[in-house]
Enzyme design. Structure first.
Site, PDB file in Angstrom:
ATOM      1  CG  ASP A  35       2.434  -7.219  74.838  1.00 47.87           C
ATOM      2  OD1 ASP A  35       3.345  -6.590  74.402  1.00 47.87           O
ATOM      3  OD2 ASP A  35       2.386  -7.810  75.990  1.00 47.87           O
ATOM      4  CE  LYS A  57       6.348  -8.994  75.507  1.00 47.16           C
ATOM      5  NZ  LYS A  57       6.943  -9.203  76.666  1.00 47.16           N
ATOM      6  CG  MET A 171       2.233 -18.162  76.188  1.00 48.51           C
ATOM      7  SD  MET A 171       3.316 -17.194  77.151  1.00 48.51           S
ATOM      8  CE  MET A 171       3.342 -17.722  78.708  1.00 48.51           C
TER       9      MET A 171
END
Length: 260
Positions: A35, A57, A171
């Site tokens: 990732d 991603k 996030m």
């Protein structure tokens, strides 16, 4: 005969925080699916002869992307003996490792999970902020800050109002204003200490201190990915202004934030 897939946690970024198991597997990998949150320093530990697959991603990525990653892992398991699915932090903490494990199991592929230091503990340690502390925080919760279907965060905000619980949002950069407003609306003091950290544990680490009501302003000076820590334990950071009385709310929002 299928090879084996290893769901490996890369930790918060510093290669010295890799587990010995993770380092061994990276050095002996045949294929690595990684990732975007995996640091360059971690990538340098990978077997130079391994085949690399960047499936980085980003926020608001298409839901079908995870299906594509699952298919890549299954396909590689048929052609390689040791396939590493490398994820920042820990595979089972907001890493969708559980979904990948179930998919592989359903298709008869062996999967081994190698835990990693998750961003919350790595970040807190690098800042010198204990996530629990006697007299300040008796529990901690890890929470995703992602929106779901652009309809807002589906959280039980009332359950997050306990001042003795440290909150760590992953996030969350795009939703800091909403997080601050919702927590204050449901009982958290606007003077609750907060910390934001970017590139935690790396030489490029940057952090800021503030309060819930100054969070939206502070967040404008950061870019994702960054981690948000909310709770009285943040005032244990050596640079956090100390209250002038025994009242926790004595922290003044105008003076209680700093950047590094």
């Amino acid at each position: 005969m299928h090879g084996k897939v290893y769901l490996v946690g890369a930790g918060p970024g510093d290669p010295e925080l890799l587990t010995l198991r993770a380092l061994y597997l990276l050095q002996h990998a045949d294929a690595v699916v990684y990732d975007r949150l995996v640091s360059r320093a971690i990538m340098s530990c990978i077997n130079p002869e391994a085949t690399l697959y960047d499936v980085g991603k980003v926020a608001a990525c298409k839901p079908s992307m995870q299906d594509d990653i699952n298919d890549i892992l299954l396909s590689l398991s048929r052609t390689h003996q040791r396939v590493i699915r490398l994820k920042g932090g820990d595979p089972f903490i907001f890493g969708r490792g559980g979904e990948e494990q179930l998919y592989l199991q359903q298709h008869g592929v062996r999967a081994e999970v190698v835990p990693g230091i998750t961003a919350a503990t790595g970040c807190a340690a690098s800042l010198g902020i204990p996530l629990t502390h006697r007299g300040l925080a008796s529990s901690v919760r890890f929470i995703t800050g992602h929106l779901r279907d652009n309809q807002g965060l589906e959280l039980n905000w009332a359950s997050l109002s306990d001042p003795t619980c440290t909150l760590v949002f992953y996030m969350a950069m795009a939703n800091c204003r909403h997080i601050a407003q919702a927590l204050i609306q449901h009982g958290r003091s606007p003077h609750t200490p907060i910390a934001l950290a970017q590139d935690a544990t790396l030489k490029s680490q940057r952090w800021g201190l503030g309060t819930l009501q100054t969070l939206p302003q502070l967040a404008q000076t950061f870019s994702p990915p960054a981690l948000l820590i909310i709770g009285q334990v943040v005032q244990l950071h050596p640079d956090y202004p100390q209250p002038t009385s025994n009242t926790q709310d004595a922290l003044t929002p105008e003076s209680s934030w700093a950047l590094m």
